[in-house]
Design an enzyme around this catalytic site. Sequence first.
Site, PDB file in Angstrom:
ATOM      1  N   GLU A   6      -8.188 -14.333  -9.052  1.00 26.24           N
ATOM      2  CA  GLU A   6      -8.725 -14.848 -10.110  1.00 26.24           C
ATOM      3  C   GLU A   6      -9.543 -15.666  -9.946  1.00 26.24           C
ATOM      4  OE1 GLU A   6      -4.710 -14.485 -12.790  1.00 26.24           O
ATOM      5  OE2 GLU A   6      -5.670 -16.420 -12.826  1.00 26.24           O
ATOM      6  N   CYS A  46     -13.855 -22.253 -10.412  1.00 24.64           N
ATOM      7  CA  CYS A  46     -12.212 -22.354  -9.618  1.00 24.64           C
ATOM      8  C   CYS A  46     -12.242 -21.197  -8.966  1.00 24.64           C
ATOM      9  CB  CYS A  46     -11.507 -22.546 -10.856  1.00 24.64           C
ATOM     10  SG  CYS A  46      -9.712 -22.787 -10.211  1.00 24.64           S
ATOM     11  N   CYS A  59       0.858 -16.620  -3.628  1.00 21.12           N
ATOM     12  CA  CYS A  59       1.173 -17.801  -2.942  1.00 21.12           C
ATOM     13  C   CYS A  59       2.491 -17.980  -2.448  1.00 21.12           C
ATOM     14  CB  CYS A  59       0.826 -19.178  -3.918  1.00 21.12           C
ATOM     15  SG  CYS A  59       1.116 -20.667  -3.063  1.00 21.12           S
ATOM     16  N   CYS A  71       5.985 -22.738  -6.502  1.00 22.75           N
ATOM     17  CA  CYS A  71       6.464 -23.580  -7.582  1.00 22.75           C
ATOM     18  C   CYS A  71       6.938 -22.863  -8.805  1.00 22.75           C
ATOM     19  CB  CYS A  71       5.160 -24.696  -7.807  1.00 22.75           C
ATOM     20  SG  CYS A  71       4.628 -25.009  -6.217  1.00 22.75           S
ATOM     21  N   CYS A 100       4.423 -22.033 -11.910  1.00 26.72           N
ATOM     22  CA  CYS A 100       3.280 -21.566 -11.595  1.00 26.72           C
ATOM     23  C   CYS A 100       3.374 -19.881 -11.650  1.00 26.72           C
ATOM     24  CB  CYS A 100       2.469 -22.231 -10.363  1.00 26.72           C
ATOM     25  SG  CYS A 100       1.064 -21.207  -9.726  1.00 26.72           S
ATOM     26  N   GLY A 128      -3.417 -19.749  -4.914  1.00 27.20           N
ATOM     27  CA  GLY A 128      -3.077 -19.788  -3.345  1.00 27.20           C
ATOM     28  C   GLY A 128      -3.192 -21.298  -3.177  1.00 27.20           C
ATOM     29  N   SER A 135      -7.518 -28.625  -3.912  1.00 24.52           N
ATOM     30  CA  SER A 135      -6.471 -29.056  -4.454  1.00 24.52           C
ATOM     31  C   SER A 135      -5.119 -28.740  -3.490  1.00 24.52           C
ATOM     32  CB  SER A 135      -6.259 -28.338  -5.905  1.00 24.52           C
ATOM     33  OG  SER A 135      -4.852 -28.720  -6.328  1.00 24.52           O
ATOM     34  N   SER A 178      -1.369 -32.092  -5.998  1.00 28.09           N
ATOM     35  CA  SER A 178      -0.763 -31.602  -7.095  1.00 28.09           C
ATOM     36  C   SER A 178       0.673 -32.304  -6.676  1.00 28.09           C
ATOM     37  CB  SER A 178      -0.504 -30.072  -7.268  1.00 28.09           C
ATOM     38  OG  SER A 178      -1.882 -29.595  -7.334  1.00 28.09           O
ATOM     39  N   LEU A 179       1.282 -33.503  -7.698  1.00 32.55           N
ATOM     40  CA  LEU A 179       2.465 -34.191  -7.420  1.00 32.55           C
ATOM     41  C   LEU A 179       3.265 -33.493  -8.297  1.00 32.55           C
ATOM     42  CD1 LEU A 179       2.855 -36.716  -5.641  1.00 32.55           C
ATOM     43  CD2 LEU A 179       2.767 -38.033  -7.568  1.00 32.55           C
ATOM     44  N   ASN A 221       0.686 -25.152 -19.222  1.00 30.42           N
ATOM     45  CA  ASN A 221       0.270 -23.598 -19.665  1.00 30.42           C
ATOM     46  C   ASN A 221       1.388 -22.749 -19.714  1.00 30.42           C
ATOM     47  OD1 ASN A 221      -2.569 -23.282 -20.692  1.00 30.42           O
ATOM     48  ND2 ASN A 221      -3.039 -24.338 -18.435  1.00 30.42           N
ATOM     49  N   CYS A 270      -3.887 -21.218 -13.953  1.00 29.65           N
ATOM     50  CA  CYS A 270      -3.723 -20.491 -12.797  1.00 29.65           C
ATOM     51  C   CYS A 270      -2.784 -19.199 -12.648  1.00 29.65           C
ATOM     52  CB  CYS A 270      -3.295 -21.558 -11.936  1.00 29.65           C
ATOM     53  SG  CYS A 270      -2.537 -21.143 -10.215  1.00 29.65           S
TER      54      CYS A 270
HETATM   55  N1  SAH Z   1      -1.787 -24.521  -4.279  1.00 25.37           N
HETATM   56  C1  SAH Z   1      -2.951 -25.481  -4.982  1.00 25.37           C
HETATM   57  C2  SAH Z   1      -4.005 -25.298  -5.693  1.00 25.37           C
HETATM   58  C3  SAH Z   1      -3.959 -24.156  -6.681  1.00 25.37           C
HETATM   59  S1  SAH Z   1      -2.920 -24.456  -8.092  1.00 25.37           S
HETATM   60  C4  SAH Z   1      -1.895 -26.584  -5.796  1.00 25.37           C
HETATM   61  O1  SAH Z   1      -0.932 -26.377  -6.270  1.00 25.37           O
HETATM   62  O2  SAH Z   1      -2.479 -27.487  -5.794  1.00 25.37           O
HETATM   63  C5  SAH Z   1      -4.012 -25.455  -8.973  1.00 25.37           C
HETATM   64  C6  SAH Z   1      -3.422 -26.335 -10.219  1.00 25.37           C
HETATM   65  O3  SAH Z   1      -2.844 -25.549 -11.132  1.00 25.37           O
HETATM   66  C7  SAH Z   1      -2.148 -27.048  -9.613  1.00 25.37           C
HETATM   67  O4  SAH Z   1      -2.245 -28.308  -9.997  1.00 25.37           O
HETATM   68  C8  SAH Z   1      -1.012 -26.383 -10.175  1.00 25.37           C
HETATM   69  O5  SAH Z   1      -0.114 -27.382 -10.278  1.00 25.37           O
HETATM   70  C9  SAH Z   1      -1.573 -26.169 -11.449  1.00 25.37           C
HETATM   71  N2  SAH Z   1      -0.792 -25.251 -12.330  1.00 25.37           N
HETATM   72  C10 SAH Z   1       0.024 -24.109 -11.938  1.00 25.37           C
HETATM   73  N3  SAH Z   1       0.620 -23.494 -12.927  1.00 25.37           N
HETATM   74  C11 SAH Z   1       0.285 -24.279 -14.104  1.00 25.37           C
HETATM   75  C12 SAH Z   1       0.816 -24.037 -15.433  1.00 25.37           C
HETATM   76  N4  SAH Z   1       1.441 -23.156 -15.773  1.00 25.37           N
HETATM   77  N5  SAH Z   1       0.240 -25.061 -16.481  1.00 25.37           N
HETATM   78  C13 SAH Z   1      -0.597 -25.937 -15.924  1.00 25.37           C
HETATM   79  N6  SAH Z   1      -1.115 -26.141 -14.489  1.00 25.37           N
HETATM   80  C14 SAH Z   1      -0.574 -25.364 -13.661  1.00 25.37           C
HETATM   81 FE1  SF4 Z   2       1.031 -22.142  -5.052  1.00 27.37          FE
HETATM   82 FE2  SF4 Z   2      -0.209 -24.128  -5.993  1.00 27.37          FE
HETATM   83 FE3  SF4 Z   2       1.105 -22.211  -7.527  1.00 27.37          FE
HETATM   84 FE4  SF4 Z   2       2.291 -24.071  -6.154  1.00 27.37          FE
HETATM   85  S1  SF4 Z   2       0.942 -24.484  -7.829  1.00 27.37           S
HETATM   86  S2  SF4 Z   2       2.779 -22.029  -6.160  1.00 27.37           S
HETATM   87  S3  SF4 Z   2       1.220 -24.340  -4.230  1.00 27.37           S
HETATM   88  S4  SF4 Z   2      -0.818 -21.882  -6.214  1.00 27.37           S
END
Ligand code: SAH
Ligand code: SF4
Length: 391
Positions: A100, A113, A120, A124, A127, A181, A213, A236-237, A312, A355
């Site tokens: 994407e 983006c 990935c 997480c 995600c 990723g 990120s 991404s904390l 989301n 994402c």
């Molecule tokens: N892997 C990297 C970059 C890609 S994710 C990372 O995690 O930072 C990009 C951002 O989208 C991250 O901050 C992630 O936490 C956020 N994200 C993933 N799933 C999400 C969701 N369902 N709702 C809102 N943000 C989300």
């Molecule tokens: Fe991978 Fe980032 Fe999604 Fe975590 S939030 S699974 S590191 S893409």
Amino acid sequence: MTTADAPAEPPVDPYALDREGLEAYVAGLGEPGYRARQLHAWLVRGVDDPHAMTDLPKTLRARLAERFAPSRPELVAHSVADHGHTHKLLLRFSDGEAIETVLMLYPKRATVCISTQAGCALGCPFCATGQAGFRRQLTAGEVVRQVVVADAALRSGAIGGEDLPDGAPDHVTNVVYMGMGEPLANLAATLTSVNWLHDPEGFNLSARSITVSTVGLVPGIEQLTGLGLPLTLAVSLHAATDELRDQLVPINQTHPLAELEQAVRGYRAATNRRVSIEWCLIGDVNDDDRQADELGRIAVRWRSHVNVIPMNPTPGVKWREPTAERLKRFVSRVRERGAEVTVRDTRGRDADAACGQLLAAYTLDTGSRLPAAVAAADRVDALRRRPEATT
Ligand code: SAH
Ligand code: SF4
């Protein structure tokens, strides 16, 4: 192969080479250095078909055409949101892997983006990309091509048959590595692509307008630190205690918060750039007072701005964004600790544009399940039911 000097080596994606790489490649063909500059100038304009590079001699065009891989991605799905200001693209490469790319238009900005991996490995649980698992690394060329596609759309004023809104910029102004990723788990491709974007004769983006990120891959942050390039780094904390973060961001089990903090300090010292904190706010999971207080403390120590992104909805995941009341309370508590906080708009929510969501929707349509999401949610629920968890 038709010519006597037909190459024995595998085809090359020119976007997988940066400017120095192209110079070396062209020199290897016995051509003078200025040909590399001509080639580079076409590539940054999105022209990758050597036959269309009219200032190169015909013989060189033919030689390059034999050697270059046809790696242009195909647009297989396109969803539009925010009255034409958000365009989510599902791009498929020649081996069938799809990723994407999102183009977001603002009055004077066009932000792309981009993805760095198909899937990935870091899992997480909130995600969508993480649920699908790791498919493969993208090459540097595949990373750059996402910007090429977006830049070409802005130049032409249309994408996938849809006109872009009036007043949209005519070129990409910002790039965020926040698609599918983990960029620092594909560091070589990420850095080559950054070179294309940052190169004054390339896309000419300042390091500051490029945001990488990371979920907190400490060795990758240290390598970036070594480069000293003042890229904007976002961490991404999502959780401010190791106990919760171990669940929400499993890589925390390998690189816990104290280690991450050291890496962030190192990055700040080397680049003079503040690191921002991303916090995906999930209702009744990481929106309580204790997390807000700890986050506030961390942000003050790191001198970081906090971006709160209400979660989301993700296919197969039962968690949701918090209530408006809890969101407000969380943000004010973080502010009370002295941290700067912005609640980010969730661009493209109505178009599966967060994402991994377009791909996840695609996957679920074809009948696949995302079991990792279900198991992880159960583990976090169990953690939250323990007596020391606060409101
Ligand atoms: N892997 C990297 C970059 C890609 S994710 C990372 O995690 O930072 C990009 C951002 O989208 C991250 O901050 C992630 O936490 C956020 N994200 C993933 N799933 C999400 C969701 N369902 N709702 C809102 N943000 C989300
Ligand atoms: Fe991978 Fe980032 Fe999604 Fe975590 S939030 S699974 S590191 S893409």
